[in-house]
Design an enzyme around this catalytic site. Structure first.
Site, mmCIF file in Angstrom:
data_model
loop_
_atom_site.group_PDB
_atom_site.id
_atom_site.type_symbol
_atom_site.label_atom_id
_atom_site.label_comp_id
_atom_site.label_asym_id
_atom_site.label_seq_id
_atom_site.Cartn_x
_atom_site.Cartn_y
_atom_site.Cartn_z
ATOM 1 N N CYS A 143 -1.262 2.081 1.536
ATOM 2 C CA CYS A 143 -2.696 2.260 1.295
ATOM 3 C C CYS A 143 -3.105 1.592 -0.016
ATOM 4 C CB CYS A 143 -3.034 3.740 1.215
ATOM 5 S SG CYS A 143 -2.579 4.713 2.658
ATOM 6 N N ASN A 180 -5.368 -2.089 0.860
ATOM 7 C CA ASN A 180 -4.404 -1.703 1.880
ATOM 8 C C ASN A 180 -3.635 -2.925 2.379
ATOM 9 O OD1 ASN A 180 -7.127 -2.114 2.818
ATOM 10 N ND2 ASN A 180 -6.536 -1.473 4.865
ATOM 11 N N GLU A 182 -4.685 2.810 -2.581
ATOM 12 C CA GLU A 182 -4.443 3.612 -3.782
ATOM 13 C C GLU A 182 -3.005 3.452 -4.251
ATOM 14 O OE1 GLU A 182 -5.707 4.410 -0.783
ATOM 15 O OE2 GLU A 182 -6.509 6.449 -0.868
#
Ligand code: ZN
Length: 148
Positions: free
Chosen positions: A50, A39, A52
């Site tokens: 984030c 993040n 991901e």
């Protein structure tokens, strides 16, 4: 699991002055390549990226867009999570796009900080009836270039 270990390894690199929440993610390909992300927060909270999505953007810059799955793990500043941490709605949408590029449902491995609780699911389960390029009549075949 190698990808989960890779996600754990980058946790400490999170830029998280606002939440003090550490998240590590690791995309993995069919042939074992791994791309990690953490993040990266922002004083304008809505501009935070984030872990991901950071991994997806990093992979894209490397010319990698096709993946088998993603593993993620998180921890608080002074506490270990007792439950798994799951992707937010924005990340589910981006991971759905990755699944469309990859041409397969994406495996999603979710872990508690101490890896004593792990859930293995898929993006189809996390985002049923997802909105994607097919809904716009768009072909993304020319982007399906690597990682298979
Ligand atoms: Zn997210």
């Amino acid at each position: 699991m190698v990808a989960l270990d890779a996600a754990e390894k980058v946790l400490k690199n999170a830029y998280n002055p606002y939440s003090s929440f550490y998240v590590g993610a690791a995309l993995f390909t069919f042939d074992g390549q791994i791309v990690t992300g953490t993040n990266f927060e922002n004083a304008v909270y809505g501009s935070t990226i984030c872990a991901e999505r950071a991994a997806v953007l990093r992979a894209n810059a490397m010319g990698m867009r096709c993946f088998s799955g993603i593993a993620m793990i998180a921890q608080g500043d002074n506490f270990a999570t007792t439950e798994v941490t799951a992707p937010c709605g924005s990340c589910r949408q981006v991971l759905f796009e990755v699944s469309q590029i990859s041409g397969n449902d994406l495996i999603v491995v979710l872990s508690s900080t101490l890896k004593d609780k792990i859930i293995i699911t898929t993006i189809q389960e996390l985002l049923p009836l997802g909105f994607g390029p097919k809904d716009l009549g768009i072909s993304i075949s020319r982007y399906q270039n690597s990682g298979r």
